[in-house]
Design an enzyme around this catalytic site. Structure first.
Site, PDB file in Angstrom:
ATOM      1  N   HIS A   2       0.846  -1.202   0.000  1.00  0.00           N
ATOM      2  CA  HIS A   2       0.000   0.000   0.000  1.00  0.00           C
ATOM      3  C   HIS A   2       0.875   1.244   0.000  1.00  0.00           C
ATOM      4  CE1 HIS A   2      -2.576   3.109   1.873  1.00  0.00           C
ATOM      5  NE2 HIS A   2      -3.611   2.387   1.520  1.00  0.00           N
ATOM      6  N   PHE A   3       1.205   1.828  -1.121  1.00  0.00           N
ATOM      7  CA  PHE A   3       0.825   1.439  -2.478  1.00  0.00           C
ATOM      8  C   PHE A   3       2.103   1.181  -3.277  1.00  0.00           C
ATOM      9  CE2 PHE A   3      -2.386   4.596  -1.136  1.00  0.00           C
ATOM     10  CZ  PHE A   3      -3.551   3.873  -1.294  1.00  0.00           C
TER      11      PHE A   3
END
Length: 754
Positions: A646-647
C-alpha cells in the site's frame, strides 16, 4: 587437438541453425542464420528479461561459421579463439520470455598479423523483424597460449583520456554512509533487499515491492566493492571499483570452451553493468522507481575492446567505472568508462551508458487464476474490467488496468493505485454506470470481495472475525477504483497522490470466515477541483448475504507530492500538548506477548496485524474526561509488509491500520482493567456495532518516519452482564505531528453466556 567449439550448456544459447551460406573449407566469407528462444524458465532471466551480456552471447554462432569456413584446417588445434572487440548498439528493450532472437551473422573477411589469424564479422539480432541488437566491426583471433600470455592488455588510462567536461553531472539524491561494500551487502542488493545493503537514508528502498536490482546466484559476479566515491576518480566525477575472486571451478569455465576454459567477455561486460547499476542505486536513482529495471542506453554505439583473458589460474578480476555523466531525468541515465583488469592486466574497456526504465511486478504474460462470479464483466471500448485489470490497478502497467485512457502513465509517470496483496480487497467489479474518463459526480460502482476462510487476517485475529481495518479497506478501495475510472488522475498534468481524508461509518454486523463474499455499492456524491487538488466524496453501503452491514460517507483527495513535504497535520488540543512526553511508570512491551493480553478469543492479534509495540503510559483517572488516558507507541520499520502492499510506487501506511491501532489500544485497556470479564467465551467486536466511528486524516506515515504515538482518552464505560463497552477519542501522532483523529471510536467485549 583443440578445434573451434561452441560453448556447452548452460552457455550454449543458440537453439537452432536455420541456414549457412559459404563454401566450406575455403576460408572465404559467409553467413549463418540462428535462433534463440527466450523461455519462461530460462536460467539467466533477471526481472523478466534476458541480461544484456547474455543477449550478445546468444550471437555465438560466428564460432560455428568460422569453423565451417575451415579455420581448424589452418590452426590444426594449436590456436584458440578469443574475441578482440566490436561495436555494439542496443535497440529498444532487452528480450523477454516469448521472444525469439533471430541472428544473421556475417564473416566479412580475414587477416593475418604475424602468425596470428584474425577474422572480422558483424551481425544483427532481430525480434519479430525489428533489430534489437546490432554488432559491427567485430574482431576475433586465434592465438597460442604464449601469445595470450604476452598480451600487453588494453592501452587505456583514465588520467590520459579525455572526457566531456560539459556532460551533465547531477548530484546524488542520497548521501551514502558507506565507501566500501562487503559480499554480504552486495548479495543483499542482488536479492532485492537494497536497504539491507545501503542502510540509513535508504528507507524508501525497503518499502519497494520490486526494487531495481542486479542478477543473483551464478549470474552475480561482484564479490566485494573496496572503493565507492561519488567525487572520486581522476576526473573527480565519480568512481567505483568492484572485485571478483576467481575459482578454478567457477561455473562458466565448464564448457566455455571444451579443453579451453575461459570466462566469456560478454559476462565481463555483464559484471561491469552490475557495477554501474550498483552505483546508480547508491546515489539514489532508484528511489521512487519501484519495479523499474536497469538496461543499456539504446541507440548508442559502444566500442568493446578485449585484450586479456580470465582462465582457471586467474585470481582476481577488478571492474572500475569512471563516471562521466549522471542525469536524474524521468528516465535516469549514467555514462561511464568501464575498465576490467585480470590480475592487474587491463583486459577489457568500453564507454557505456545505463538507464532505468519503467517496469511493473505484474507482467502482461502473467497467468492469473480468474476470480469470476460467472456474470459478464463491465467493458469500455472493448476493454474488460476483469480480475486481471484489478490486479493491474495495484501492480501492473496502468493501461492494463484502465485501457488506452491510461497509456500516458505507461511511460513511468506515477498514478493512483489500489493496494496489492495481501491488502487487495476487491475480487470483481459487478457494474459501473458512469462514462469512463469523465470527471462527473453521480456514478456508481458495485464491487465484490470474496472472503477467504483461510485468509491471513482470520489467522491473525483470535476471534476469527474480519478485523475492522480489512473491512474498511474492502469498503474504501472501490472508491479509489471509481475515482481512477472517472479519470481524476488525468485531469492534472502532474503526479498525484491519492489519500483518504475522513469518514463517518456505522457497522452493524461482523464478517465471518463463512460469509462468502461482501458487496459494496459505492456512489460518487461529488467531485471538485481546486488548483492542483481534486476532492471526491462517496457514499458506500456494504452488504453481506443481502443484509446491509455498513454505511459509510467518506472523502478522498488527489494531491501533488509537495503537499506532503511538510505536513502540518491536525491542530493539537490543549489537553494533548504534553501527551507525547509526560512521564509514566506504566510500560508494557507488547512484543513480549504476555499471556494476559494474548490468549483465548479475546486476546490482541498476532504479529502480522498487531500495530502496537508498547503501551508506554496509562493514567487511570487522567485524560480529557478524567476517566483514563492511554499512550501507545510503535517504531516504524521500513520493511513492514503494508508498505509493500500500500501502495506500489507510493509506500504509505494505510489509514485503516492506524484506526486498527487505536482499536487495539482500547482492547488493551479492557483486557487490563476488566480481566474478570475476559473469560474463555469472550470476544471483541471489530468495532462497536450500531455506533458511529468518525475519523479524520491530515497526514501520512511513510517508511522514513521513526515513531508513532497514540494518545487515547476514555469517554465512557458501559458495563453489563453480557458486555463491556468503551467509548473514546484518540489522536495519532507520527514524529510529533498529529495526523489522525478518531472521535468517537469504541470497542465492545462481548461475553457468550451458556
Amino acid at each position: 587437438t583443440k578445434p573451434v567449439r561452441l560453448p556447452e550448456p548452460p552457455l550454449l544459447l543458440c537453439d537452432r541453425i536455420l541456414g549457412i551460406k559459404g563454401e566450406p573449407g575455403n576460408m572465404g566469407t559467409g553467413v549463418i542464420w540462428t535462433e534463440t528462444d527466450v523461455t519462461e524458465d530460462a536460467w539467466y532471466l533477471h526481472e523478466g528479461h534476458m541480461p544484456a551480456g547474455i543477449t550478445i552471447e546468444s550471437g555465438q554462432a560466428d564460432l560455428l561459421l568460422i569453423s565451417w569456413l575451415g579455420v581448424d584446417f589452418l590452426n590444426r588445434g594449436e590456436r584458440v579463439y578469443r574475441l578482440l572487440g566490436c561495436e555494439l548498439t542496443y535497440h529498444g528493450h532487452l528480450p523477454q520470455p516469448g521472444d525469439t532472437l533471430h541472428y544473421k551473422i556475417h564473416v566479412d573477411g580475414h587477416a593475418k598479423h604475424g602468425d596470428v589469424r584474425l577474422f572480422f564479422f558483424h551481425y544483427d539480432c532481430t525480434i519479430n523483424g525489428k533489430v534489437r541488437l546490432s554488432v559491427r566491426h567485430g574482431q576475433a583471433g586465434f592465438f597460442t597460449l604464449q601469445e595470450l600470455n604476452e598480451s600487453m592488455g588494453v592501452l587505456w588510462d583514465a588520467k590520459d583520456n579525455e572526457y566531456d567536461t560539459n556532460a551533465r553531472l547531477d548530484p546524488p539524491a542520497i548521501h551514502c554512509d558507506h565507501q566500501q561494500f562487503s559480499r554480504q551487502q552486495i548479495q543483499a542488493f542482488a536479492a532485492g533487499k537494497p536497504f539491507e545493503c545501503f542502510g540509513k537514508g535508504y528507507e524508501l528502498l525497503a518499502a519497494q515491492l520490486a526494487p531495481p536490482s542486479i542478477s543473483s546466484g551464478n549470474m552475480l559476479f561482484l564479490h566485494e566493492i573496496p572503493i565507492f566515491e561519488v567525487d572520486g576518480g581522476p576526473w573527480g566525477r565519480g568512481y567505483m571499483k568492484a572485485l571478483q575472486y576467481i575459482q578454478a571451478d567457477d561455473w562458466f569455465f565448464n564448457g566455455h570452451f571444451y579443453q579451453d576454459p575461459c570466462m566469456p567477455g560478454t559476462l565481463m561486460l555483464e559484471a561491469g553493468l552490475q557495477v554501474i547499476a550498483f552505483y546508480m542505486t547508491a546515489i539514489g536513482m532508484t528511489v521512487g522507481r519501484d519495479g523499474w529495471r536497469f538496461e543499456p542506453v539504446p541507440e548508442k554505439t559502444y566500442k568493446l575492446r578485449c585484450r586479456g583473458q580470465v582462465i582457471p589460474s586467474s585470481k582476481l578480476v577488478s571492474y572500475e567505472i569512471f563516471v562521466e555523466s549522471v542525469v536524474f531525468d524521468d528516465e535516469p541515465v549514467i555514462f561511464v568508462d568501464l575498465l576490467g583488469s585480470v590480475d592487474g592486466l587491463k583486459s577489457f574497456h568500453t564507454k557505456i551508458g545505463v538507464r532505468l526504465v519503467p517496469a511493473w511486478p505484474l507482467k502482461e504474460n502473467t497467468i492469473l487464476h480468474e476470480q469470476s462470479s460467472g456474470a459478464p464483466v463491465p467493458e469500455f471500448n472493448g476493454f474488460k474490467f476483469d480480475y486481471r485489470s484489478l490486479l493491474a490497478c495495484a501492480w501492473g502497467k496502468p493501461s492494463m488496468a484502465f485501457g488506452k485512457l491510461y497509456q500516458p502513465f505507461d511511460r513511468g509517470r506515477k498514478v493512483a493505485r489500489l493496494p496489492g496483496p495481501p491488502y487487495h480487497c476487491i475480487s470483481r467489479i459487478i457494474s459501473v454506470d458512469s462514462p469512463m474518463g469523465e470527471m462527473q459526480s453521480g456514478g456508481t460502482v458495485i464491487a465484490e470481495f470474496d472472503v477467504d476462510p483461510n485468509a491471513w487476517y482470520f489467522q491473525q485475529n483470535l476471534a476469527k472475525l474480519m478485523p475492522y481495518a480489512v473491512f474498511m479497506e474492502a469498503a474504501l478501495q472501490p472508491c479509489g477504483w471509481l475515482a481512477s475510472y472517472m479519470g481524476c488522475a488525468l485531469a492534472i498534468d502532474e503526479e498525484l497522490m491519492f489519500r483518504n481524508l475522513d469518514g463517518k461509518a456505522v457497522m452493524t454486523a461482523a464478517v465471518l470466515p463463512t460469509s462468502g463474499s461482501i458487496r459494496n455499492v459505492v456512489k460518487n456524491k461529488s467531485v471538485s477541483r481546486s488548483g492542483k487538488m481534486i476532492i471526491v466524496a462517496f457514499h458506500v453501503q456494504t452488504y453481506c448475504k443481502e443484509e446491509k452491514i455498513y454505511d459509510l460517507d467518506t472523502v478522498f483527495g488527489f494531491f501533488p507530492a509537495q503537499a506532503f513535504a511538510n505536513q502540518a497535520g491536525l491542530p493539537i488540543e490543549e489537553h494533548e500538548k504534553n501527551c507525547l512526553t509526560e512521564h509514566s511508570d506504566f510500560n508494557v512491551n507488547l512484543k513480549q506477548r504476555q499471556t494476559e493480553y494474548f490468549s483465548n478469543l479475546y486476546g490482541l492479534p498476532g504479529p502480522g496485524l498487531l500495530m502496537l509495540d508498547a503501551i508506554s503510559g496509562f493514567w487511570p483517572q487522567g485524560g480529557k474526561y478524567n476517566k483514563g488516558r492511554l499512550r501507545a507507541a510503535k517504531t516504524i520499520d521500513p520493511n513492514e509488509w503494508f508498505f509493500k502492499a500500500h501502495f506500489f510506487q507510493d509506500p504509505v501506511q494505510p489509514g485503516s491500520l492506524g484506526v486498527e491501532a487505536i482499536l487495539q489500544t482500547l482492547q488493551f485497556y479492557v483486557l487490563h482493567c476488566f480481566p474478570d470479564k475476559c473469560d474463555g467465551q469472550a470476544y471483541f467486536e471489530p468495532v462497536i456495532f450500531d455506533e458511529p466511528v468518525i475519523w479524520k486524516y491530515r497526514g501520512q506515515v511513510v517508511p522514513t518516519n521513526k515513531q508513532v504515538i497514540i494518545s487515547t482518552d476514555i469517554k465512557q464505560i458501559i458495563m453489563n452482564e453480557s458486555a463491556v463497552t468503551v467509548l473514546a477519542e484518540s489522536s495519532y501522532f507520527v514524529d510529533g505531528t498529529k495526523i489522525y483523529s478518531a472521535n468517537p471510536i469504541g470497542i465492545r467485549l462481548v461475553t457468550i453466556r451458556n
